[in-house]
Design an enzyme around this catalytic site. Structure first.
Site, PDB file in Angstrom:
ATOM      1  N   GLU A   1      -5.614  -4.721  10.867  1.00 38.41           N
ATOM      2  CA  GLU A   1      -4.589  -3.692  11.021  1.00 38.41           C
ATOM      3  C   GLU A   1      -4.852  -2.920  12.317  1.00 38.41           C
ATOM      4  O   GLU A   1      -5.641  -1.960  12.318  1.00 38.41           O
ATOM      5  CB  GLU A   1      -4.634  -2.712   9.842  1.00 38.41           C
TER       6      GLU A   1
ATOM      7  N   LYS B   1       0.084   4.221  -0.343  1.00 43.34           N
ATOM      8  CA  LYS B   1      -0.610   5.390   0.245  1.00 43.34           C
ATOM      9  C   LYS B   1      -0.389   6.627  -0.643  1.00 43.34           C
ATOM     10  O   LYS B   1      -0.398   6.501  -1.869  1.00 43.34           O
ATOM     11  CB  LYS B   1      -0.131   5.598   1.688  1.00 43.34           C
TER      12      LYS B   1
ATOM     13  N   HIS C   1      -9.783   1.492   5.017  1.00 44.87           N
ATOM     14  CA  HIS C   1      -8.507   1.620   5.736  1.00 44.87           C
ATOM     15  C   HIS C   1      -8.715   2.580   6.912  1.00 44.87           C
ATOM     16  O   HIS C   1      -9.477   3.533   6.813  1.00 44.87           O
ATOM     17  CB  HIS C   1      -7.424   2.155   4.789  1.00 44.87           C
TER      18      HIS C   1
ATOM     19  N   ASN D   1       0.870  -1.183   0.000  1.00 47.67           N
ATOM     20  CA  ASN D   1       0.000   0.000   0.000  1.00 47.67           C
ATOM     21  C   ASN D   1       0.904   1.229   0.000  1.00 47.67           C
ATOM     22  O   ASN D   1       1.470   1.586   1.027  1.00 47.67           O
ATOM     23  CB  ASN D   1      -0.902  -0.033   1.252  1.00 47.67           C
TER      24      ASN D   1
ATOM     25  N   GLU E   1      -7.009   4.904   7.992  1.00 49.88           N
ATOM     26  CA  GLU E   1      -6.734   6.318   7.677  1.00 49.88           C
ATOM     27  C   GLU E   1      -7.954   6.969   7.036  1.00 49.88           C
ATOM     28  O   GLU E   1      -8.216   8.159   7.250  1.00 49.88           O
ATOM     29  CB  GLU E   1      -5.488   6.409   6.769  1.00 49.88           C
TER      30      GLU E   1
ATOM     31  N   GLY F   1       2.358   2.372  11.089  1.00 51.64           N
ATOM     32  CA  GLY F   1       3.331   3.451  10.926  1.00 51.64           C
ATOM     33  C   GLY F   1       4.029   3.865  12.207  1.00 51.64           C
ATOM     34  O   GLY F   1       4.672   4.916  12.253  1.00 51.64           O
TER      35      GLY F   1
ATOM     36  N   SER G   1       3.209  -1.954  10.701  1.00 53.54           N
ATOM     37  CA  SER G   1       4.649  -2.003  10.995  1.00 53.54           C
ATOM     38  C   SER G   1       5.278  -3.356  10.666  1.00 53.54           C
ATOM     39  O   SER G   1       6.122  -3.852  11.414  1.00 53.54           O
ATOM     40  CB  SER G   1       4.914  -1.636  12.465  1.00 53.54           C
TER      41      SER G   1
END
Ligand code: 13P
Length: 246
Positions: free
Chosen positions: A165, A10, A93, A8, A95, A171, A207
């Site tokens: 996730e 992003k 996702h 991904n 985010e 991250g 991560s």
């Protein structure tokens, strides 16, 4: 079953950078035995699609509209993704759930739209740090699954990928304990079986690095990985894809 590795990218790369990285992926993953998927941003999708033609890589998108092609400014339809050769679409996702305030209803609409075009939705689920601390992780995940598939009869979904996730691991460099990952995989698997979702692959994301990839693929029993930061470098991504299950 082939393991699935989804990169991904992003909103991290300019189109020229994405094209360059895509070219090195084609070279690196020639004859791969795994399902290696790259999700560039929308702007780079057409160019990467051309680069991946007759390669061993699959193309993915990071999102899709819940609406069919039409007057929806700023949206990208599942139909057009499909015509570019996209196979997988990341939906929900964290985010997008957080920054764009995507609701379960919208996420459910997106799964419906991509499935109608025979694309494979990669539904992301995951709890935040507070929810985990309060012992709510399992109920949050079940709630997200229920919300996403509520108005979708399982028989209409040919194949689905779910990515666990945990938000606190995305991250951050924080490693999710493989025991937690195993427990969450079981919860997701049980929920999917009860809902009649067959052929569901369950991935881990958050991560992922070369040195922790094996713990998710091995004992924890994940069918693959969804990778952000480490997928921006061909060598680190290659090492993850080549990691052996322990
Ligand atoms: P990182 O691998 O950078 O933690 O990102 C995970 C992720 O969000 C993949 O979708």
């Amino acid at each position: 079953m082939k393991k699935i590795f989804i990169a991904n990218w992003k909103m991290q790369l300019a189109p020229t950078e994405a094209e360059k990285l895509a070219q090195s992926f084609v070279h690196t993953f020639k004859d791969t035995k795994n399902e290696v998927v790259v999700c560039p941003d929308f702007l780079s999708l057409a160019a990467v699609s051309k680069i991946f033609k007759s390669s061993d890589l699959s193309l993915g998108a990071q999102d899709a509209s819940a609406f069919e092609r039409g007057a929806y400014t700023g949206e990208v339809s599942a139909f057009d993704l499909s015509s570019l050769g996209v196979k997988y679409v990341i939906i929900g996702h964290s985010e997008r759930r957080t920054c764009m305030e995507e609701s379960d209803k919208l996420i459910s609409g997106k799964i419906k739209a991509v499935s109608a075009e025979k694309l494979i939705p990669v539904l992301c689920v995951g709890e935040n740090a507070t929810e985990r601390k309060q012992g709510k992780a399992a109920s949050v995940i079940r709630g997200q699954l229920k919300g996403a598939f509520k108005s979708l009869p399982a028989k209409n979904l040919r194949s689905v990928v779910i990515a666990y996730e945990p938000i606190w691991a995305i991250g951050t460099g924080v490693n999710c304990d493989p025991l937690i990952a195993t427990r969450m995989k079981t919860i997701i698997k049980d929920w999917c079986e009860r809902a009649g979702l067959k052929k569901t692959a369950i991935l881990y994301g958050g991560s992922v690095k070369t040195d922790n990839a094996t713990s998710f693929l091995g004992k924890a029993g994940y069918d693959g990985l969804l990778i952000g930061g480490a997928s921006l470098y061909v060598d680190s991504f290659k090492n993850i894809v080549n990691a052996k299950s322990k």
